[in-house]
Design a protein around this motif. Structure first.
Motif, PDB file in Angstrom:
ATOM      1  N   GLY A 142      -8.323  -0.388  -4.449  1.00  0.00           N
ATOM      2  CA  GLY A 142      -8.461  -1.589  -3.674  1.00  0.00           C
ATOM      3  C   GLY A 142      -7.102  -2.004  -3.121  1.00  0.00           C
ATOM      4  N   THR A 168       0.760  -1.112  -0.061  1.00  0.00           N
ATOM      5  CA  THR A 168      -0.119   0.024  -0.163  1.00  0.00           C
ATOM      6  C   THR A 168       0.984   1.122  -0.070  1.00  0.00           C
ATOM      7  N   GLU A 189      -7.096  -0.176   2.486  1.00  0.00           N
ATOM      8  CA  GLU A 189      -8.224  -0.196   3.452  1.00  0.00           C
ATOM      9  C   GLU A 189      -8.801   1.336   3.440  1.00  0.00           C
ATOM     10  N   ALA A 190     -10.269   1.140   4.161  1.00  0.00           N
ATOM     11  CA  ALA A 190     -11.019   2.255   4.299  1.00  0.00           C
ATOM     12  C   ALA A 190     -10.288   3.072   5.417  1.00  0.00           C
ATOM     13  N   ASP A 191      -9.783   2.183   6.481  1.00  0.00           N
ATOM     14  CA  ASP A 191      -8.816   2.748   7.489  1.00  0.00           C
ATOM     15  C   ASP A 191      -7.457   2.405   7.303  1.00  0.00           C
ATOM     16  N   PRO A 192      -6.729   3.089   6.661  1.00  0.00           N
ATOM     17  CA  PRO A 192      -5.212   2.828   6.213  1.00  0.00           C
ATOM     18  C   PRO A 192      -4.141   2.897   7.304  1.00  0.00           C
ATOM     19  N   ASP A 248      -1.137   0.468   7.671  1.00  0.00           N
ATOM     20  CA  ASP A 248      -0.099   0.534   6.507  1.00  0.00           C
ATOM     21  C   ASP A 248       0.562   1.853   6.365  1.00  0.00           C
ATOM     22  N   GLN A 269      -7.083   3.631  -2.314  1.00  0.00           N
ATOM     23  CA  GLN A 269      -8.176   2.924  -1.770  1.00  0.00           C
ATOM     24  C   GLN A 269      -9.227   2.881  -2.724  1.00  0.00           C
TER      25      GLN A 269
END
Length: 438
Positions: free
Chosen positions: A191, A165, A194-197, A200, A188
């Motif tokens: 893909g 990511t 994540e919605a909450d990154p 990463d 995001q």
């Protein structure tokens, strides 16, 4: 233990993006797996949170269960694959599986980095295997080379891009000039993030992997709490542009290295995760988009690089199945693979003792004597300057200083000093520089 003419029962814990691909490969490659192992490998159960959830693959009727604890304790389970992640209930399930006589394959980097020794000790006591190639860098075979292929060598440094990511985001910032926010949004949308990154982009994921790499490379116990961690959320388009001016790129690096101990004593381990500039001529600079790569340096073998897809259901499942075949073969032969190697028990250095080079951007008054005054501040903290570039902008100017190698403590003291000086308007950027010989 089952006889070789009987099947080995496999329980899979989790049926998300990785678990579903493990289930698919176990079914599609059953014949080949039996030939490679020396006995049939039979899927006997899949533990999930909800029976009615949508899944990427069809699980044969009767195999799904929400009672993971009962599944790992069954007499017909010889091998357990854990791909649910997190600390609990994964830790308890793995310990139970070992206690009930099953060998384990896991992809759980967070658990291994936090409490690996407990798992390894339980496996040793049970006389069973615990393998975890999929915990670091997806399909890339890096842990087994460190544990086995390089077991006769002395590894001195491991430098890696181990989070897809963040590599995607930094690559987009470099190639398009985008800011962090726009590059994250694209990741995001595609893909990759994540919605909450947070895990990463703030470096938690990479830090867990760095702890595992350092433990294997240096035969010492290293946990995630030992790893200095910085993420990429503060990296700006200006930082990336400045790197480009130096013919470099910015990457989030996991760096594990041996360093001389205090007063010339025993070597110690330094482990850190942070963004850094590396020259475009370095092999890691060419790692694009969401790919991973790990660069290993050792005394006898020299420099080695491992490259490939570092995440995703199918690539990670490939690493899981590779471990599963090895563990199954050991089970049939009545043997077990190499356990934890922590004999060196090296100390872990604090971040302040770590040494590297630095790129420091400083906004200053544009008047005579400023450069000399700034240089004196570096000298007072024993930080030697390699290059300095000055750009005038009306009443103020920007100095871009690249240092020779120094400790993090020396650099931090230098920056703190600069921020107290009347001629310094702001220290706008501090970034480490890696991959350049002194």
């Amino acid at each position: 233990m089952k006889e070789s003419d009987k099947s080995l029962g496999v329980a899979v814990l989790g049926c998300g993006s990785v678990g579903s691909q493990v289930v698919r490969l176990l079914q599609e490659q059953a014949g080949d797996l039996a030939a490679r192992v020396g006995a049939p490998v039979e899927l006997v159960g899949v533990a999930v949170r909800r029976l009615d959830a949508a899944r990427e693959v069809e699980v044969p009727e009767g195999l799904l269960t929400t009672d993971a604890a009962a599944l790992v304790a069954r007499d017909d389970v010889d091998l357990v694959v854990e791909v649910i992640g997190g600390i609990e209930p994964a830790r308890g399930l793995i310990l139970s599986a070992l206690e009930h006589g099953a060998s384990v394959v896991t992809a759980n980097k967070a658990l291994l980095a936090e409490d690996g020794p407990t798992l390894f000790e339980a496996a040793e006591k049970a006389g069973r295997d615990i393998y975890y190639e999929a915990a670091v860098a997806g399909a890339i075979p890096i842990l087994r080379p460190l544990r086995e292929s390089l077991a006769g060598d002395t590894v001195t440094r491991v430098l890696g891009i181990v989070n897809g990511t963040t590599n995607f985001i930094l690559d987009k910032m470099d190639t398009s000039g985008a800011g962090f926010g726009d590059a994250l949004q694209e990741a995001q949308d595609l893909g990759y993030a994540e919605a909450d990154p947070t895990a990463d982009v703030e470096g938690f994921d990479a830090a867990a992997k760095a702890a595992i790499l350092a433990s294997l490379a240096f035969h010492s116990r290293v946990t995630a709490s030992d790893v200095h961690r910085e993420g990429i959320s503060e990296v700006t388009a200006a930082d990336v542009a400045s790197a480009r001016d130096m013919d470099s790129v910015v990457k989030l690096l996991a760096i594990c290295e041996l360093r001389p101990g205090a007063d010339g004593g025993e070597d110690a381990v330094a482990v850190r995760v942070h963004p850094a500039m590396i020259p475009r001529s370095h092999p890691l600079a060419s790692v694009r988009e969401a790919y991973n790569a790990v660069f290993v340096e050792s005394e006898a073998a020299g420099q080695l690089m491992f490259y490939g897809p570092g995440a995703g259901g199918s690539p990670t499942a490939s690493a899981v199945l590779g471990d599963l075949v090895t563990v199954a073969r050991n089970r049939l032969a009545g043997t077990r693979g190499a356990g934890e190697s922590a004999y060196a028990a090296r100390a872990v250095l604090s971040m302040g003792e770590s040494r590297t080079r630095y790129h420091v951007a400083i906004d200053v008054d544009d008047r005579a004597g400023v450069l000399a005054t700034v240089a004196l501040a570096f000298a007072e903290h024993d930080v030697s300057i390699q290059t300095v570039r000055q750009e005038g902008r009306g009443d103020d100017a920007q100095l871009v200083v690249v240092s020779h190698e120094a400790t993090d403590a020396q650099l931090s003291a230098t920056v703190a000093h600069l921020r107290t000086m009347d001629i310094v308007r702001d220290v706008t950027s501090v970034m480490r520089v890696e991959g350049v010989a002194e």
